[in-house]
Design a protein around this motif. Structure first.
Motif, PDB file in Angstrom:
ATOM      1  N   GLY A  28       0.941  -1.226   0.015  1.00  0.00           N
ATOM      2  CA  GLY A  28      -0.072  -0.155  -0.009  1.00  0.00           C
ATOM      3  C   GLY A  28       1.057   1.277   0.085  1.00  0.00           C
ATOM      4  N   GLY A  29       0.467   2.286  -0.549  1.00  0.00           N
ATOM      5  CA  GLY A  29       1.098   3.290  -0.314  1.00  0.00           C
ATOM      6  C   GLY A  29       2.158   3.934  -1.549  1.00  0.00           C
ATOM      7  N   VAL A  30       2.123   2.951  -2.589  1.00  0.00           N
ATOM      8  CA  VAL A  30       3.216   2.959  -3.559  1.00  0.00           C
ATOM      9  C   VAL A  30       3.087   4.336  -4.137  1.00  0.00           C
ATOM     10  CG1 VAL A  30       3.314   0.476  -3.882  1.00  0.00           C
ATOM     11  CG2 VAL A  30       1.852   1.987  -5.214  1.00  0.00           C
ATOM     12  N   ARG A  31       4.142   4.955  -4.558  1.00  0.00           N
ATOM     13  CA  ARG A  31       4.129   6.106  -5.569  1.00  0.00           C
ATOM     14  C   ARG A  31       4.964   5.743  -6.735  1.00  0.00           C
ATOM     15  NH1 ARG A  31       3.992  10.928  -2.979  1.00  0.00           N
ATOM     16  NH2 ARG A  31       3.739  11.699  -4.871  1.00  0.00           N
ATOM     17  N   LEU A  32       4.482   6.429  -7.855  1.00  0.00           N
ATOM     18  CA  LEU A  32       5.133   6.398  -8.994  1.00  0.00           C
ATOM     19  C   LEU A  32       6.500   7.102  -9.218  1.00  0.00           C
ATOM     20  CD1 LEU A  32       5.094   5.755 -12.150  1.00  0.00           C
ATOM     21  CD2 LEU A  32       4.094   7.980 -12.572  1.00  0.00           C
ATOM     22  N   ILE A  33       7.691   6.017  -9.388  1.00  0.00           N
ATOM     23  CA  ILE A  33       8.829   6.586  -9.324  1.00  0.00           C
ATOM     24  C   ILE A  33       9.619   6.991 -10.614  1.00  0.00           C
ATOM     25  CG2 ILE A  33      11.356   6.070  -8.531  1.00  0.00           C
ATOM     26  CD1 ILE A  33       9.376   6.417  -6.221  1.00  0.00           C
ATOM     27  N   GLU A  34       9.289   6.011 -11.429  1.00  0.00           N
ATOM     28  CA  GLU A  34       9.894   6.115 -12.645  1.00  0.00           C
ATOM     29  C   GLU A  34       8.939   5.686 -13.754  1.00  0.00           C
ATOM     30  OE1 GLU A  34      12.681   7.886 -14.258  1.00  0.00           O
ATOM     31  OE2 GLU A  34      13.698   6.777 -12.422  1.00  0.00           O
ATOM     32  N   VAL A  35       9.073   6.426 -14.923  1.00  0.00           N
ATOM     33  CA  VAL A  35       8.146   6.043 -16.165  1.00  0.00           C
ATOM     34  C   VAL A  35       9.209   5.461 -17.150  1.00  0.00           C
ATOM     35  CG1 VAL A  35       6.730   6.669 -17.841  1.00  0.00           C
ATOM     36  CG2 VAL A  35       6.368   7.667 -15.468  1.00  0.00           C
ATOM     37  N   ILE A  36       8.803   4.345 -17.716  1.00  0.00           N
ATOM     38  CA  ILE A  36       9.857   3.869 -18.816  1.00  0.00           C
ATOM     39  C   ILE A  36       9.294   3.889 -19.938  1.00  0.00           C
ATOM     40  CG2 ILE A  36      11.087   1.767 -19.662  1.00  0.00           C
ATOM     41  CD1 ILE A  36      10.631   0.618 -16.646  1.00  0.00           C
ATOM     42  N   GLU A  37       9.685   4.524 -20.803  1.00  0.00           N
ATOM     43  CA  GLU A  37       8.952   4.781 -22.159  1.00  0.00           C
ATOM     44  C   GLU A  37       9.748   4.126 -23.055  1.00  0.00           C
ATOM     45  OE1 GLU A  37       7.886   8.595 -23.280  1.00  0.00           O
ATOM     46  OE2 GLU A  37       7.908   9.310 -21.227  1.00  0.00           O
ATOM     47  N   GLN A  38       9.158   3.232 -23.941  1.00  0.00           N
ATOM     48  CA  GLN A  38       9.854   2.609 -24.917  1.00  0.00           C
ATOM     49  C   GLN A  38       9.143   2.633 -26.134  1.00  0.00           C
ATOM     50  OE1 GLN A  38       9.525  -1.433 -23.336  1.00  0.00           O
ATOM     51  NE2 GLN A  38      11.201  -1.167 -22.065  1.00  0.00           N
TER      52      GLN A  38
END
Ligand SMILES: [Zn+2]
Length: 67
Positions: A28-38
């Motif tokens: 629970g309580g996860v946050r978006l850290i990195e967006v991987i764009e491919q």
């Protein structure tokens, strides 16, 4: 036959329940850290829970200074 397949949401809510990519379990309580764009691939997003953010000094994507 509506093409409405929901993809991985990239919503960034502090109380989100999701998969923590760092300790590799749901939390629970996860946050978006990195967006991987491919380019043509599926891409993805990395989420981290609160303990992992502290442990690995991770700054949530939304909290970073944007250029
Ligand atoms: Zn974690």
């Amino acid at each position: 036959m509506a093409e409405n397949t929901q993809r991985t949401t990239t919503e960034d809510t502090p109380t989100a329940y999701g998969y923590c990519s760092w300790h590799q379990r749901f939390a629970g309580g996860v946050r978006l850290i990195e967006v991987i764009e491919q380019g043509s691939g599926s891409g993805g997003a990395l989420y981290a829970c609160s303990p992992c953010r502290t442990r690995y000094n991770l700054v949530p994507f939304a909290d970073r200074p944007q250029p």
